[in-house]
Design an enzyme around this catalytic site. Structure first.
Site, PDB file in Angstrom:
ATOM      1  N   GLU A  38       0.823  -1.210   0.000  1.00 47.15           N
ATOM      2  CA  GLU A  38       0.000   0.000   0.000  1.00 47.15           C
ATOM      3  C   GLU A  38       0.863   1.268   0.000  1.00 47.15           C
ATOM      4  O   GLU A  38       1.800   1.382   0.787  1.00 47.15           O
ATOM      5  CB  GLU A  38      -0.936  -0.011   1.216  1.00 47.15           C
ATOM      6  CG  GLU A  38      -1.831   1.206   1.340  1.00 47.15           C
ATOM      7  CD  GLU A  38      -2.622   1.496   0.061  1.00 47.15           C
ATOM      8  OE1 GLU A  38      -3.090   0.525  -0.576  1.00 47.15           O
ATOM      9  OE2 GLU A  38      -2.733   2.676  -0.316  1.00 47.15           O
ATOM     10  N   THR A  82      -6.253   2.681  -4.934  1.00 50.35           N
ATOM     11  CA  THR A  82      -6.071   1.227  -4.882  1.00 50.35           C
ATOM     12  C   THR A  82      -6.975   0.516  -5.875  1.00 50.35           C
ATOM     13  O   THR A  82      -6.573  -0.438  -6.534  1.00 50.35           O
ATOM     14  CB  THR A  82      -6.355   0.688  -3.467  1.00 50.35           C
ATOM     15  OG1 THR A  82      -5.385   1.213  -2.572  1.00 50.35           O
ATOM     16  CG2 THR A  82      -6.280  -0.823  -3.433  1.00 50.35           C
ATOM     17  N   HIS A 198      -0.619   3.783   4.974  1.00 53.78           N
ATOM     18  CA  HIS A 198      -1.646   4.548   4.249  1.00 53.78           C
ATOM     19  C   HIS A 198      -1.745   5.950   4.845  1.00 53.78           C
ATOM     20  O   HIS A 198      -1.636   6.123   6.050  1.00 53.78           O
ATOM     21  CB  HIS A 198      -2.996   3.822   4.352  1.00 53.78           C
ATOM     22  CG  HIS A 198      -4.065   4.392   3.467  1.00 53.78           C
ATOM     23  ND1 HIS A 198      -4.686   5.595   3.728  1.00 53.78           N
ATOM     24  CD2 HIS A 198      -4.612   3.938   2.319  1.00 53.78           C
ATOM     25  CE1 HIS A 198      -5.569   5.844   2.776  1.00 53.78           C
ATOM     26  NE2 HIS A 198      -5.549   4.871   1.909  1.00 53.78           N
ATOM     27  N   ASP A 257       1.146   0.244  -5.073  1.00 55.44           N
ATOM     28  CA  ASP A 257      -0.066   0.541  -5.865  1.00 55.44           C
ATOM     29  C   ASP A 257      -0.112   1.972  -6.378  1.00 55.44           C
ATOM     30  O   ASP A 257      -0.690   2.229  -7.432  1.00 55.44           O
ATOM     31  CB  ASP A 257      -1.337   0.190  -5.084  1.00 55.44           C
ATOM     32  CG  ASP A 257      -1.550   1.044  -3.829  1.00 55.44           C
ATOM     33  OD1 ASP A 257      -2.704   1.180  -3.393  1.00 55.44           O
ATOM     34  OD2 ASP A 257      -0.559   1.590  -3.301  1.00 55.44           O
ATOM     35  N   HIS A 258       0.497   2.924  -5.656  1.00 51.17           N
ATOM     36  CA  HIS A 258       0.521   4.310  -6.130  1.00 51.17           C
ATOM     37  C   HIS A 258       1.411   5.118  -5.197  1.00 51.17           C
ATOM     38  O   HIS A 258       1.958   4.572  -4.229  1.00 51.17           O
ATOM     39  CB  HIS A 258      -0.897   4.919  -6.151  1.00 51.17           C
ATOM     40  CG  HIS A 258      -1.653   4.695  -4.880  1.00 51.17           C
ATOM     41  ND1 HIS A 258      -1.273   5.273  -3.672  1.00 51.17           N
ATOM     42  CD2 HIS A 258      -2.696   3.890  -4.608  1.00 51.17           C
ATOM     43  CE1 HIS A 258      -2.088   4.856  -2.727  1.00 51.17           C
ATOM     44  NE2 HIS A 258      -2.962   4.025  -3.242  1.00 51.17           N
TER      45      HIS A 258
HETATM   46  C1  GP9 Z   1      -9.017   0.305   1.855  1.00 55.11           C
HETATM   47  C2  GP9 Z   1      -7.776   0.556   1.074  1.00 55.11           C
HETATM   48  C3  GP9 Z   1      -7.887   1.951   0.475  1.00 55.11           C
HETATM   49  O1  GP9 Z   1      -9.626  -0.894   1.648  1.00 55.11           O
HETATM   50  O2  GP9 Z   1      -7.534  -0.404   0.068  1.00 55.11           O
HETATM   51  O3  GP9 Z   1      -6.725   2.292  -0.163  1.00 55.11           O
HETATM   52  P1  GP9 Z   1      -6.674   3.605  -1.109  1.00 55.11           P
HETATM   53  O4  GP9 Z   1      -7.572   3.357  -2.289  1.00 55.11           O
HETATM   54  O5  GP9 Z   1      -7.169   4.763  -0.261  1.00 55.11           O
HETATM   55  O6  GP9 Z   1      -5.224   3.733  -1.466  1.00 55.11           O
HETATM   56 MN    MN Z   2      -3.781   2.428  -2.117  1.00 51.88          MN
END
Ligand code: GP9
Ligand code: MN
Length: 428
Positions: A38, A82, A198, A257-258
């Site tokens: 994440e 995500t 996050h 993911d980003h």
């Molecule tokens: C919550 C999480 C959100 O389930 O995957 O991530 P995000 O889209 O905010 O990066």
């Molecule tokens: Mn994410």
């Protein structure tokens, strides 16, 4: 309608490149684990702070001889974050410019997604995430994508200090997920979605094992703490994977993911990176995220090809020897020597080995210099790249907004029957 599909197919045919022969089928029949890191950016790899490596476990994997590590791999998410990453990785379709495609179209559209493709090739597919199943409409979208299993919050023991931010803390999530993972029939295709690293990167004291950075920006300075925590959870998971005996038959794909720190924190990022300035060009380069493909016996190394999340699915299908001729996928095999290395960002910007576009400004990717009054041949190239990216994005959007895959029935794919899937935990 069906004729729109024809123009998509014509574009894909025109832009098709041969798959890597060298890597074709090297992971045939292996378990596949997709490890979602994440908000994890490439600059964290080998990054030092507080007298230590922030992510020693991931650094070790990154440099291992049996890991393919991509150092010019970019995130291509839009506002879906995500959800866009999941859409791209498992469908090789972009998220939308506005709003999360996984939410707006995930329930009703026809997809030919990774979990279903792997399942139809002998794999059991499972997704794991310590948040509620409805977030990003995952519970519905995963039925459209053909996940056999989706372990979400109700499958995990919950206690007040077990969660932080959007869900279970990664160490707890991964430890409990491992118990389910080892019971899956093999070969399995399993996606593990972490969440502790996050925004705004909060972490309880007892889990902090590195000092905050000192940029003075409160939403940036915790990033190294949650990144280190995520790294520790990766280390614990890899130890378990070895001890369980699964590691030798498993290809594990780590990806960020980003971005974690958005381009709005220019001053803080400049300080973090030890740069005296951080401009739009720097921010485009800052969109790199790790992609590491690790498998015992794999011919690894650092691969410098420019690519992005849209390219992962065709790469994995070639590695596992799964045939999906003429699939409606906008990515290209990252290991194909003939691949197009122009990486499209969701807003029409792009990075290629030679040129970077940010808004109406073009830069030389190698030097970061702005290209002013380019000579005619360069101008032509820049226009071609700009049009290529715009076309790629708009055709991908037409597949989603027009639900075009309902008109496409390739021999290698059986349409997913969504009613067959249920992810509710049966009452114990
Ligand atoms: C919550 C999480 C959100 O389930 O995957 O991530 P995000 O889209 O905010 O990066
Ligand atoms: Mn994410």
């Amino acid at each position: 309608n069906a004729s729109d599909l024809k123009s998509v197919q014509a574009y894909l045919k025109q832009n098709q490149v041969p798959l890597s022969a060298e890597y074709g089928g090297v992971a045939k029949g292996k378990n596949v684990i997709i490890f979602h890191l994440e908000s994890f950016q490439q600059f964290l790899i080998d990054f030092k702070w507080d007298g230590q490596e922030v992510t020693p476990n991931l650094n070790k994997i990154y440099h291992a001889s049996d890991t393919l590590s991509f150092d010019n791999f970019f995130n291509q998410v839009g506002t879906g974050k995500t959800a866009d990453a999941e859409m791209m990785l498992e469908n090789s379709l972009f998220g939308l410019a506005e709003g999360p495609a996984m939410v707006q179209y995930g329930t009703t559209n026809t997809f030919q997604a990774a979990p279903a493709i792997f399942n139809q090739n002998g794999y059991t597919s499972a997704a794991f995430h310590g948040d509620v199943p409805s977030f990003w409409n995952r519970d519905n979208a995963y039925k459209s994508w053909g996940y056999n299993y989706f372990f979400s919050s109700s499958y995990y023991q919950q206690k007040s200090d077990y969660s932080i931010g959007y869900g279970l803390k990664d160490k707890i999530f991964l430890k409990d997920s491992a118990q389910y993972l080892q019971q899956l029939p093999q070969p399995f295709y399993a996606k593990l979605i972490t969440v502790t690293n996050h925004y705004p990167y909060l972490l309880d004291k007892e889990n902090q094992s590195i000092a905050k950075t000192d940029t003075g920006d409160s939403t940036v300075d915790g990033y190294v703490q949650t990144a280190k925590y995520l790294d520790q959870s990766v280390g614990e998971f890899m130890d378990w994977l070895d001890a369980s005996g699964l590691a030798k038959n498993t290809m594990i794909v780590f990806y960020g993911d980003h971005y974690g720190i958005s381009g709005n924190h220019k001053k803080a990022v400049a300080k973090l990176l030890g740069k005296d300035s951080f401009n739009n060009f720097d921010n485009a380069q800052f969109q790199r995220v790790p992609l590491m493909i690790h498998m015992p016996g794999l011919k690894g190394g650092i691969n410098h090809t420019y690519g992005g999340e849209i390219d992962v699915l065709p790469t994995l299908l070639n590695l596992t020897g799964i045939k999906d001729t003429d699939s409606i996928q906008f990515g290209q095999d990252l290991l194909s020597p003939q691949r197009n290395q122009t990486v499209a960002f969701r807003n029409g910007d792009f990075v290629s080995p030679d040129y970077t576009k940010v808004g109406s400004t073009y830069y030389n990717t190698k030097s970061g210099e702005i290209i002013k009054d380019p000579a005619a041949p360069v101008k032509t190239t820049l226009d071609e790249l700009t049009n290529h990216v715009a076309t790629e994005l708009s055709l991908s959007d037409s597949v989603i907004t027009g639900d075009l895959l309902r008109f496409y029935e390739p021999a290698w794919f059986k349409k997913v029957d969504k009613t067959k899937y249920s992810y509710k935990k049966s009452k114990a």
